[in-house]
Enzyme design. Sequence first.
Site, PDB file in Angstrom:
ATOM      1  N   LYS A   1     -10.802   9.610  -6.005  1.00  0.00           N
ATOM      2  CA  LYS A   1     -10.243   9.146  -4.551  1.00  0.00           C
ATOM      3  C   LYS A   1      -9.290  10.201  -4.160  1.00  0.00           C
ATOM      4  O   LYS A   1      -8.277  10.015  -4.798  1.00  0.00           O
ATOM      5  CB  LYS A   1      -9.808   7.738  -4.428  1.00  0.00           C
ATOM      6  CG  LYS A   1      -9.475   7.012  -3.229  1.00  0.00           C
ATOM      7  CD  LYS A   1      -8.601   5.722  -3.277  1.00  0.00           C
ATOM      8  CE  LYS A   1      -7.393   6.152  -3.224  1.00  0.00           C
ATOM      9  NZ  LYS A   1      -6.726   6.613  -1.997  1.00  0.00           N
TER      10      LYS A   1
ATOM     11  N   GLU B   1       0.371  11.011 -14.133  1.00  0.00           N
ATOM     12  CA  GLU B   1       1.578  11.842 -13.798  1.00  0.00           C
ATOM     13  C   GLU B   1       2.425  11.287 -12.720  1.00  0.00           C
ATOM     14  O   GLU B   1       1.824  11.091 -11.650  1.00  0.00           O
ATOM     15  CB  GLU B   1       0.891  13.228 -13.243  1.00  0.00           C
ATOM     16  CG  GLU B   1      -0.152  14.103 -14.207  1.00  0.00           C
ATOM     17  CD  GLU B   1       0.970  14.749 -15.373  1.00  0.00           C
ATOM     18  OE1 GLU B   1       2.290  14.747 -15.306  1.00  0.00           O
ATOM     19  OE2 GLU B   1       0.453  15.096 -16.379  1.00  0.00           O
TER      20      GLU B   1
ATOM     21  N   CYS C   1       6.977  16.003  -7.312  1.00  0.00           N
ATOM     22  CA  CYS C   1       7.596  15.142  -8.514  1.00  0.00           C
ATOM     23  C   CYS C   1       8.364  15.795  -9.353  1.00  0.00           C
ATOM     24  O   CYS C   1       9.378  15.190  -9.915  1.00  0.00           O
ATOM     25  CB  CYS C   1       6.244  14.531  -9.229  1.00  0.00           C
ATOM     26  SG  CYS C   1       5.292  16.035  -9.549  1.00  0.00           S
TER      27      CYS C   1
ATOM     28  N   GLU D   1      13.722   7.881  -6.664  1.00  0.00           N
ATOM     29  CA  GLU D   1      12.913   9.106  -6.038  1.00  0.00           C
ATOM     30  C   GLU D   1      12.801   9.151  -4.716  1.00  0.00           C
ATOM     31  O   GLU D   1      12.208   8.099  -4.333  1.00  0.00           O
ATOM     32  CB  GLU D   1      11.524   9.257  -6.803  1.00  0.00           C
ATOM     33  CG  GLU D   1      10.673  10.447  -6.460  1.00  0.00           C
ATOM     34  CD  GLU D   1       9.387  10.478  -7.210  1.00  0.00           C
ATOM     35  OE1 GLU D   1       8.644   9.617  -7.076  1.00  0.00           O
ATOM     36  OE2 GLU D   1       9.141  11.397  -7.657  1.00  0.00           O
TER      37      GLU D   1
HETATM   38  P1  NAI Z   1       1.190   5.981  -4.211  1.00  0.00           P
HETATM   39  O1  NAI Z   1       1.386   5.908  -5.500  1.00  0.00           O
HETATM   40  O2  NAI Z   1       0.975   4.570  -3.480  1.00  0.00           O
HETATM   41  O3  NAI Z   1      -0.248   6.779  -3.745  1.00  0.00           O
HETATM   42  C1  NAI Z   1      -0.819   7.849  -4.650  1.00  0.00           C
HETATM   43  C2  NAI Z   1      -2.038   7.489  -4.837  1.00  0.00           C
HETATM   44  O4  NAI Z   1      -2.407   6.054  -5.242  1.00  0.00           O
HETATM   45  C3  NAI Z   1      -2.775   7.542  -3.245  1.00  0.00           C
HETATM   46  O5  NAI Z   1      -4.166   8.000  -3.513  1.00  0.00           O
HETATM   47  C4  NAI Z   1      -3.071   5.925  -2.979  1.00  0.00           C
HETATM   48  O6  NAI Z   1      -4.101   5.609  -2.225  1.00  0.00           O
HETATM   49  C5  NAI Z   1      -3.464   5.163  -4.590  1.00  0.00           C
HETATM   50  N1  NAI Z   1      -2.853   3.977  -4.514  1.00  0.00           N
HETATM   51  C6  NAI Z   1      -1.784   3.396  -4.003  1.00  0.00           C
HETATM   52  N2  NAI Z   1      -2.039   1.992  -4.568  1.00  0.00           N
HETATM   53  C7  NAI Z   1      -2.808   1.742  -5.273  1.00  0.00           C
HETATM   54  C8  NAI Z   1      -3.380   0.565  -6.203  1.00  0.00           C
HETATM   55  N3  NAI Z   1      -3.013  -0.527  -5.876  1.00  0.00           N
HETATM   56  N4  NAI Z   1      -4.521   1.026  -6.834  1.00  0.00           N
HETATM   57  C9  NAI Z   1      -4.955   2.252  -7.210  1.00  0.00           C
HETATM   58  N5  NAI Z   1      -4.630   3.306  -6.253  1.00  0.00           N
HETATM   59  C10 NAI Z   1      -3.398   3.115  -5.418  1.00  0.00           C
HETATM   60  O7  NAI Z   1       2.203   6.912  -3.482  1.00  0.00           O
HETATM   61  P2  NAI Z   1       2.910   7.006  -1.636  1.00  0.00           P
HETATM   62  O8  NAI Z   1       2.611   5.323  -1.512  1.00  0.00           O
HETATM   63  O9  NAI Z   1       1.809   7.776  -1.123  1.00  0.00           O
HETATM   64  O10 NAI Z   1       4.268   7.301  -2.009  1.00  0.00           O
HETATM   65  C11 NAI Z   1       5.312   6.460  -2.347  1.00  0.00           C
HETATM   66  C12 NAI Z   1       6.154   7.191  -3.297  1.00  0.00           C
HETATM   67  O11 NAI Z   1       5.429   7.632  -4.475  1.00  0.00           O
HETATM   68  C13 NAI Z   1       6.912   8.508  -2.772  1.00  0.00           C
HETATM   69  O12 NAI Z   1       8.040   8.135  -2.081  1.00  0.00           O
HETATM   70  C14 NAI Z   1       7.065   9.091  -4.133  1.00  0.00           C
HETATM   71  O13 NAI Z   1       8.297   8.516  -4.602  1.00  0.00           O
HETATM   72  C15 NAI Z   1       6.198   8.841  -5.217  1.00  0.00           C
HETATM   73  N6  NAI Z   1       5.110   9.849  -5.168  1.00  0.00           N
HETATM   74  C16 NAI Z   1       4.923  10.621  -6.281  1.00  0.00           C
HETATM   75  C17 NAI Z   1       4.051  11.562  -6.329  1.00  0.00           C
HETATM   76  C18 NAI Z   1       3.870  12.324  -7.634  1.00  0.00           C
HETATM   77  O14 NAI Z   1       3.537  13.410  -7.566  1.00  0.00           O
HETATM   78  N7  NAI Z   1       4.727  11.899  -8.718  1.00  0.00           N
HETATM   79  C19 NAI Z   1       2.908  11.576  -5.353  1.00  0.00           C
HETATM   80  C20 NAI Z   1       3.339  10.782  -4.253  1.00  0.00           C
HETATM   81  C21 NAI Z   1       4.112   9.720  -4.374  1.00  0.00           C
END
Ligand code: NAI
Length: 497
Positions: free
Chosen positions: A187, A261, A296, A398
């Site tokens: 996804k 990750e 990250c 973060e």
């Molecule tokens: P997120 O962790 O919600 O999204 C990342 C992926 O997970 C997206 O594809 C999203 O659709 C999916 N996702 C979200 N909720 C899910 C669930 N319940 N079950 C399965 N998949 C799910 O991150 P978001 O909301 O875009 O950003 C929020 C915070 O997360 C940011 O401010 C940052 O702190 C952190 N983040 C960290 C990243 C990293 O590379 N470590 C990347 C993106 C966000």
Amino acid sequence: MDTITPKIAPAPGTYTPKGQLIGGKWIGSVSGQTITIENPGKRSAVAEVPRAAAADVDLAVAAAEKAFPAWRNVVPRERGKLLLKIAEAIEARVEELARTIAMETGNALRTQARGEAKLAADIFRYFGGLGGELKGETVPLGEGVLSYTRREPIGIVGAIIPWNAPVMLGALKIAPALCAGNVLVMKAAEDAPLGVLMMSDICNEFVPPGVLNVITGYGEECGGAIANHPKIRKLSFTGSTDVGKIIMRAAADRIVPVSLELGGKSPSIVYPDADEDWAVDGIVNAMRFTRQSQSCTAGSRMFLHEDIFDSFLKKLEKKVTALKIGDPLDEASDIGSIINNKQYTKVCKYVQDGLDRADAKLVFGGLPPKSGPLSEGYFTMPTVFADRSNDWRLAREEIFGPVLVAIRWSDEAEAIRMANESHYGLAAYVWTHDIGKGLRAAHAIESGWVQVNQGGGQTPGMSYGGFKQSGLGKEFSLEGMLDSFTQKKSVTVNLAV
Ligand code: NAI
Ligand code: MG
């Protein structure tokens, strides 16, 4: 479920999505619903993609299941050769891919998106050469026994990726998973699926139908259906720590292996002898200011020795304020925009929090302008706060935006203690000419990756992954492919018969 006909005219030189990739075909969502994709630098709609949910995940899993028996039996080096062809095909379209990434993520084309597109090709090239390394061992159990191990593919892998470096992170799932003989249901992030769809379109020219399925949908609705699908045998997730926990719980229910990750709040320790331009440049890089710090690995807690505290911050201000913020697609821009309104609002709240604290000093930056060209997109200002300790929200959470906190230290042990005072442990940076001090700190810091005197990004071949709540497992390397995308089987034969 017809192919999507885009209602929105694509920006010049960018990729136009054709739907989602299931079983080698481009189709819309089962519900017919779509998600509108925005250019965050202009707050304007640029494309539509299918809004996949559980029924779409079922279709993708069925396509993957059908493709698995043949794919797992392709000789590993032959699978690798297909990845090498994909690398070349990506390289041939690197500019279109880079423009697509810049348009949908807001990451500046020159400083970020172009490098990301090239890195995606490099990731396919790296893993493409590793087919022959999927080998086992013989185990010396005695002359009467032959015992050996095999590295077998796990089966259907479910992958979920974020938006901050979507194509690089997508390539890091596709290339090792496929090289190892797995089939994939991935996804893309709802905020940045276009580059990933373009890369998948290129892959689809080379891999058999159903081996790679890429769908587009929201987190809980679509990602949740992947996490909980009974036929998915392995979960590989990149994103926030909170969602990582949800994925791990889902994996626990079915006892499937999981790679995570996750987030970070990475420390930079600057020793007094490093009050020099190269270290300042390194900090700018480590903080990923030119990706709006949406990384990250961003080195977002800077521990500066008290002797150089003011002079170093002055140098940093000069460098950072010279960077040009603007339209991500403009070659002149060093810094682009934040991904979406939600993240923009979140970053602004952190800045406001810092401004509201009497005991925190704003060194430079602050809230974004309310008028002028920068107010037309989600542009934020690189911002540094100083003079508070390691214990406030801005030093602990973060932020995923360009807000750096500078914290004083005088005693090395104290600096290391503060650096480790975090539930994250992804990356870290140490700055000093003194190699003994540098390596002592590198060994004492609880992080999966410590860089001394550089603030670079990940390179294929180097195992990368977090300690503590920053994750589980490694990516980017042979070790990562073997550990995360294969299962080891032992075969023991009695030779006396
Ligand atoms: P997120 O962790 O919600 O999204 C990342 C992926 O997970 C997206 O594809 C999203 O659709 C999916 N996702 C979200 N909720 C899910 C669930 N319940 N079950 C399965 N998949 C799910 O991150 P978001 O909301 O875009 O950003 C929020 C915070 O997360 C940011 O401010 C940052 O702190 C952190 N983040 C960290 C990243 C990293 O590379 N470590 C990347 C993106 C966000
Ligand atoms: Mg979320």
